[in-house]
Enzyme design. Structure first.
Site, mmCIF file in Angstrom:
data_model
loop_
_atom_site.group_PDB
_atom_site.id
_atom_site.type_symbol
_atom_site.label_atom_id
_atom_site.label_comp_id
_atom_site.label_asym_id
_atom_site.label_seq_id
_atom_site.Cartn_x
_atom_site.Cartn_y
_atom_site.Cartn_z
ATOM 1 N N ASP A 88 0.874 -1.177 0.000
ATOM 2 C CA ASP A 88 0.000 0.000 0.000
ATOM 3 C C ASP A 88 0.907 1.221 0.000
ATOM 4 O O ASP A 88 2.117 1.113 0.231
ATOM 5 C CB ASP A 88 -0.884 -0.012 1.261
ATOM 6 C CG ASP A 88 -1.766 1.235 1.339
ATOM 7 O OD1 ASP A 88 -2.384 1.589 0.322
ATOM 8 O OD2 ASP A 88 -1.823 1.872 2.413
ATOM 9 N N SER A 89 0.313 2.394 -0.212
ATOM 10 C CA SER A 89 1.087 3.622 -0.160
ATOM 11 C C SER A 89 1.599 3.897 1.249
ATOM 12 O O SER A 89 2.522 4.687 1.422
ATOM 13 C CB SER A 89 0.212 4.787 -0.620
ATOM 14 O OG SER A 89 -0.990 4.804 0.134
ATOM 15 N N TYR A 146 -0.649 8.396 -2.492
ATOM 16 C CA TYR A 146 -0.769 8.072 -3.914
ATOM 17 C C TYR A 146 -2.027 8.744 -4.506
ATOM 18 O O TYR A 146 -2.110 8.946 -5.713
ATOM 19 C CB TYR A 146 -0.913 6.564 -4.110
ATOM 20 C CG TYR A 146 0.336 5.709 -3.974
ATOM 21 C CD1 TYR A 146 1.530 6.211 -3.488
ATOM 22 C CD2 TYR A 146 0.291 4.369 -4.340
ATOM 23 C CE1 TYR A 146 2.660 5.392 -3.364
ATOM 24 C CE2 TYR A 146 1.410 3.546 -4.233
ATOM 25 C CZ TYR A 146 2.595 4.060 -3.744
ATOM 26 O OH TYR A 146 3.702 3.244 -3.636
ATOM 27 N N GLY A 147 -2.983 8.999 -3.640
ATOM 28 C CA GLY A 147 -4.330 9.403 -4.095
ATOM 29 C C GLY A 147 -4.398 10.713 -4.843
ATOM 30 O O GLY A 147 -5.376 10.986 -5.537
ATOM 31 N N CYS A 188 -3.791 -1.017 -1.931
ATOM 32 C CA CYS A 188 -4.118 0.391 -2.146
ATOM 33 C C CYS A 188 -5.126 0.512 -3.296
ATOM 34 O O CYS A 188 -4.883 0.003 -4.397
ATOM 35 C CB CYS A 188 -2.830 1.128 -2.504
ATOM 36 S SG CYS A 188 -3.056 2.858 -2.875
ATOM 37 N N ASN A 189 -6.228 1.185 -3.020
ATOM 38 C CA ASN A 189 -7.252 1.353 -4.064
ATOM 39 C C ASN A 189 -6.712 2.175 -5.231
ATOM 40 O O ASN A 189 -6.978 1.867 -6.389
ATOM 41 C CB ASN A 189 -8.486 2.060 -3.489
ATOM 42 C CG ASN A 189 -9.307 1.160 -2.601
ATOM 43 O OD1 ASN A 189 -10.351 0.680 -2.982
ATOM 44 N ND2 ASN A 189 -8.832 0.925 -1.385
ATOM 45 N N THR A 190 -5.947 3.229 -4.916
ATOM 46 C CA THR A 190 -5.428 4.095 -5.980
ATOM 47 C C THR A 190 -4.455 3.314 -6.870
ATOM 48 O O THR A 190 -4.508 3.403 -8.098
ATOM 49 C CB THR A 190 -4.715 5.330 -5.371
ATOM 50 O OG1 THR A 190 -5.577 5.924 -4.391
ATOM 51 C CG2 THR A 190 -4.368 6.344 -6.419
ATOM 52 N N GLU A 225 -5.412 9.446 9.530
ATOM 53 C CA GLU A 225 -3.998 9.435 9.946
ATOM 54 C C GLU A 225 -3.824 10.158 11.291
ATOM 55 O O GLU A 225 -2.983 9.808 12.090
ATOM 56 C CB GLU A 225 -3.113 10.118 8.887
ATOM 57 C CG GLU A 225 -3.056 9.379 7.565
ATOM 58 C CD GLU A 225 -2.015 8.271 7.522
ATOM 59 O OE1 GLU A 225 -1.111 8.264 8.364
ATOM 60 O OE2 GLU A 225 -2.145 7.395 6.637
ATOM 61 N N CYS A 247 -11.312 3.024 -0.357
ATOM 62 C CA CYS A 247 -9.999 3.529 0.078
ATOM 63 C C CYS A 247 -9.614 2.772 1.343
ATOM 64 O O CYS A 247 -10.472 2.501 2.190
ATOM 65 C CB CYS A 247 -10.083 5.031 0.360
ATOM 66 S SG CYS A 247 -8.572 5.719 1.080
ATOM 67 N N THR A 248 -8.324 2.465 1.472
ATOM 68 C CA THR A 248 -7.839 1.698 2.627
ATOM 69 C C THR A 248 -8.202 2.330 3.969
ATOM 70 O O THR A 248 -8.341 1.631 4.963
ATOM 71 C CB THR A 248 -6.300 1.629 2.572
ATOM 72 O OG1 THR A 248 -5.800 2.946 2.301
ATOM 73 C CG2 THR A 248 -5.832 0.666 1.515
ATOM 74 N N HIS A 249 -8.299 3.671 3.998
ATOM 75 C CA HIS A 249 -8.487 4.354 5.275
ATOM 76 C C HIS A 249 -9.949 4.400 5.728
ATOM 77 O O HIS A 249 -10.218 4.621 6.901
ATOM 78 C CB HIS A 249 -7.973 5.797 5.169
ATOM 79 C CG HIS A 249 -6.486 5.903 5.126
ATOM 80 N ND1 HIS A 249 -5.722 5.269 4.167
ATOM 81 C CD2 HIS A 249 -5.615 6.566 5.940
ATOM 82 C CE1 HIS A 249 -4.442 5.555 4.387
ATOM 83 N NE2 HIS A 249 -4.359 6.328 5.453
HETATM 84 N N1 DGL Z 1 -4.037 3.796 0.159
HETATM 85 C C1 DGL Z 1 -4.725 4.841 -0.572
HETATM 86 C C2 DGL Z 1 -5.972 4.244 -1.238
HETATM 87 O O1 DGL Z 1 -6.512 3.236 -0.804
HETATM 88 C C3 DGL Z 1 -5.108 6.007 0.329
HETATM 89 C C4 DGL Z 1 -3.916 6.814 0.798
HETATM 90 C C5 DGL Z 1 -3.158 7.501 -0.336
HETATM 91 O O2 DGL Z 1 -3.687 8.455 -0.938
HETATM 92 O O3 DGL Z 1 -2.061 7.060 -0.633
HETATM 93 O O4 DGL Z 1 -6.422 4.766 -2.219
#
Ligand code: DGL
Length: 267
Positions: free
Chosen positions: A13-14, A45-46, A76-78, A155, A187-189
């Site tokens: 993941d990012s 990454y987003g 990571c979704n992005t 975060e 999104c992971t968060h």
């Molecule tokens: N992990 C990213 C996602 O799931 C969220 C955090 C980021 O922007 O890197 O898209």
């Protein structure tokens, strides 16, 4: 002589957010060894372009490949939105992302066919969730909303109370006007904001957590490969590209328990 480590599931993941995916996979498949990489030097990454995210994703994959992995999960979704196709083309092991499993669960869940998707700006503008849902059900109506403030809120640990609730209300108002009955947390968060998002969306909207759906797909894929681990896991490895102490501190919230040891890798 110590027994060699069994082949692991590589997950990246990012940053810290992908630990929500690790948590689901570890609960579903406790015998598996997981090697996790959080690219904390390059997060977020987003907000970055597709080209940049693809470059980062390739670098993460190559770090994990050196650790003896049998499968790669892009938590990571992005990165799933931008880089999954490239990684699948280039790697000789199965590569799973979080978008297809999330889209699949959304299509199974909706009764009205009106589905909302929230994610980073990159994920939403890529159209990846919209395409994945339409590939499964061309009649589904998909309404999307980027929610860039959710990542820094999580975060910071601001996952409950009036501030996240106000922000969630502002982001979700438009989607709710479309009478969605299903909302994908793309999104992971966002699973850490489930309570607040659920309160704002109300009882008629079912939340879909991509992290939960991906654990099932990992289990099925390992079974098809005949590569499911048995017995006790020899333990998980956590790698980061920067600031291991902050990953250690924040990561427990995502993982649901403390992290034993975090290793700093330079790449
Ligand atoms: N992990 C990213 C996602 O799931 C969220 C955090 C980021 O922007 O890197 O898209």
């Amino acid at each position: 002589m110590a027994a060699p480590d069994r082949p692991a599931i590589g997950i990246f993941d990012s940053g810290v957010g992908g630990l929500t995916v690790v948590r689901q996979i570890a609960e579903r498949l406790p015998a598996e060894r997981i090697v996790y990489l959080g690219d904390t030097a390059r997060v977020p990454y987003g907000t970055k372009s597709a080209e940049t995210v693809i470059r980062y994703a390739r670098a993460c994959a190559s770090v994990l490949l050196k650790r003896g992995i049998k499968m790669l999960v892009v938590a990571c979704n992005t990165a799933s939105a931008h880089a999954l196709a490239a990684l699948r083309d280039e790697l000789a092991i199965p590569v799973l992302g979080v978008i297809e499993p999330g889209a699949h669960q959304a299509v199974q869940t909706t009764k009205s066919g009106r589905i909302g998707v929230i994610g980073t700006s990159g994920t939403i503008s890529s159209g990846a969730y919209q395409n994945a849902i339409h590939a499964l059900n061309s009649a589904a109506q998909v309404f999307v909303q980027p929610c860039p403030l959710f990542v820094p809120l999580v975060e910071e640990g601001w996952t409950e109370g009036p501030i996240p609730k106000q922000i969630a209300s502002a982001y979700l108002a438009g989607l709710l006007e479309h009478n969605i009955d299903t909302l994908v947390l793309g999104c992971t968060h966002y699973p850490l904001l489930k309570n607040v998002i659920g309160e704002v969306a109300g009882p008629r909207v079912t939340l879909v957590d991509s992290a939960e759906s991906v654990a099932d797909v990992v289990a099925e894929t390992l079974q098809c490969m005949g590569a499911t681990a048995e017995g006790l896991s020899s333990g998980n490895t956590f790698l980061v590209s920067d600031a291991p102490e902050s990953f250690d501190r924040v990561g427990g919230r995502f993982l649901g328990r403390g992290i034993d040891k975090v290793e700093w890798v330079d790449f």
